[in-house]
Design a protein around this motif. Sequence first.
Motif, PDB file in Angstrom:
ATOM      1  N   TYR A 118       1.284  -1.351  -0.257  1.00 48.43           N
ATOM      2  CA  TYR A 118       0.173  -0.100  -0.180  1.00 48.43           C
ATOM      3  C   TYR A 118       0.728   0.624  -0.348  1.00 48.43           C
ATOM      4  N   ASN A 119       2.466   1.367   0.920  1.00 50.18           N
ATOM      5  CA  ASN A 119       2.741   2.086   1.119  1.00 50.18           C
ATOM      6  C   ASN A 119       1.649   3.898   1.304  1.00 50.18           C
ATOM      7  N   LEU A 120       0.841   4.078   2.469  1.00 54.60           N
ATOM      8  CA  LEU A 120       0.232   4.493   2.436  1.00 54.60           C
ATOM      9  C   LEU A 120       0.931   5.800   3.818  1.00 54.60           C
ATOM     10  N   LEU A 121       1.055   7.028   4.691  1.00 55.43           N
ATOM     11  CA  LEU A 121       1.644   7.117   5.081  1.00 55.43           C
ATOM     12  C   LEU A 121       0.837   7.156   6.401  1.00 55.43           C
ATOM     13  N   PRO A 122       0.775   6.874   7.224  1.00 54.41           N
ATOM     14  CA  PRO A 122       0.398   6.507   8.735  1.00 54.41           C
ATOM     15  C   PRO A 122      -1.119   7.908   9.168  1.00 54.41           C
ATOM     16  N   THR A 123      -0.175   8.791   9.232  1.00 55.41           N
ATOM     17  CA  THR A 123      -0.791   9.948   9.732  1.00 55.41           C
ATOM     18  C   THR A 123      -1.518  11.041   8.717  1.00 55.41           C
ATOM     19  N   LEU A 124      -1.132  10.198   7.675  1.00 53.47           N
ATOM     20  CA  LEU A 124      -2.435  11.153   7.059  1.00 53.47           C
ATOM     21  C   LEU A 124      -3.606   9.918   6.726  1.00 53.47           C
ATOM     22  N   THR A 125      -4.617  11.119   6.417  1.00 51.43           N
ATOM     23  CA  THR A 125      -6.133  10.810   5.863  1.00 51.43           C
ATOM     24  C   THR A 125      -5.998  10.009   4.900  1.00 51.43           C
ATOM     25  N   VAL A 126      -7.628   9.520   4.249  1.00 51.27           N
ATOM     26  CA  VAL A 126      -7.638   8.719   3.262  1.00 51.27           C
ATOM     27  C   VAL A 126      -7.642   9.844   2.731  1.00 51.27           C
ATOM     28  N   GLN A 128      -5.792  12.833   2.023  1.00 49.07           N
ATOM     29  CA  GLN A 128      -4.823  13.657   2.133  1.00 49.07           C
ATOM     30  C   GLN A 128      -3.681  12.101   1.841  1.00 49.07           C
ATOM     31  N   ASN A 129      -3.139  11.203   1.297  1.00 48.24           N
ATOM     32  CA  ASN A 129      -3.186  10.490   0.942  1.00 48.24           C
ATOM     33  C   ASN A 129      -3.400  10.438  -0.341  1.00 48.24           C
ATOM     34  N   THR A 130      -4.428  10.857  -0.394  1.00 48.99           N
ATOM     35  CA  THR A 130      -5.069  10.539  -2.109  1.00 48.99           C
ATOM     36  C   THR A 130      -4.834  11.249  -2.735  1.00 48.99           C
ATOM     37  N   VAL A 131      -4.090  12.868  -2.747  1.00 45.71           N
ATOM     38  CA  VAL A 131      -4.091  13.466  -3.078  1.00 45.71           C
ATOM     39  C   VAL A 131      -2.232  14.018  -3.095  1.00 45.71           C
ATOM     40  N   LEU A 132      -1.035  13.101  -2.144  1.00 44.31           N
ATOM     41  CA  LEU A 132      -0.113  13.284  -1.960  1.00 44.31           C
ATOM     42  C   LEU A 132       0.746  13.527  -3.080  1.00 44.31           C
ATOM     43  N   HIS A 161     -10.734   8.624   7.725  1.00 41.16           N
ATOM     44  CA  HIS A 161      -9.914   8.303   8.502  1.00 41.16           C
ATOM     45  C   HIS A 161      -8.192   7.579   7.818  1.00 41.16           C
ATOM     46  N   ARG A 162      -7.870   7.448   8.572  1.00 38.48           N
ATOM     47  CA  ARG A 162      -6.338   7.210   8.436  1.00 38.48           C
ATOM     48  C   ARG A 162      -6.076   5.614   8.536  1.00 38.48           C
ATOM     49  N   PRO A 163      -4.847   5.175   7.332  1.00 34.74           N
ATOM     50  CA  PRO A 163      -4.821   4.011   7.586  1.00 34.74           C
ATOM     51  C   PRO A 163      -5.125   2.835   8.769  1.00 34.74           C
TER      52      PRO A 163
END
Length: 270
Positions: A118-126, A128-132, A161-163
């Motif tokens: 997945y490589n999602l940042l744990p401190t970012l929301t869904v 925020q991760n999407t628009v990174l 939500h966060r990851p």
Amino acid sequence: MRHQTHGPGPEADGRAEALRLVRVTKTYGTGGDGGDTAVRALDDITLSLPAGTFTAVMGPSGSGKSTLLHCAAGLDRPDSGLVVVDGEEMTGGTGAARGEAALTKFRRTRVGFVFQQYNLLPTLTVAQNTVLPLKLAGRRVNRARVEQILASVGLGDRLGHRPDQLSGGQCQRVAIARALVTEPSVIFADEPTGALDTRSARDVLRLLQEAVRVHGRTVVMVTHDPVAASYADAVQFLADGRLAGRMPAPTVDAVAERLAHLGDDTLTEV
């Protein structure tokens, strides 16, 4: 079992080329006296994939499939050969004119990634991760479009939500939304269902199909799973770093049978 994508196959005439590899080679190690054994991960690979197609790349462990994906996606440089994405040369080995900064910029605009973990940042929301990727590229964020993409992958009610509040399947949906948001020419997926249960894997594979037939993307997916491969328009087989045949309209049984005999008759068209 065949999971039809309801569109013309990759052999359709007149379709623009999304990805082209020309005589791509990649060797790891030097093979010198230091005991470092040289391994030819890719051996003179030439491949063309039309736009708007879904291709699975399969082969035994060590066949070069992940190296192929990494070189095609610009995550690694080939030793020689040419990689062309959406009509533009991305990399041509160590002597390529495109430097690392330019290559990074190119990837951010033309290429999307979906990885097994997945490589999602744990401190970012869904959201925020999407628009990174847009943020990193300095591009404007269209909030309405982001929400539309997240709704299309079944996460319209999970934006905040966060990851760690999501299931594995939901995390991979975020990764697919993140790959779609930059409107890339090609989405590369490396074992995207490897960490998922059967139902979540099926949902993710259907979303990748939709990325092709609804969003018009080209998807290249490395997988070891014949069931996952059956969702693609075609399977490209690798063995010992070389192309070992192509199977259009794959089925689970046909792919499994082909894998069992891969290497018996390499370089054979299926």
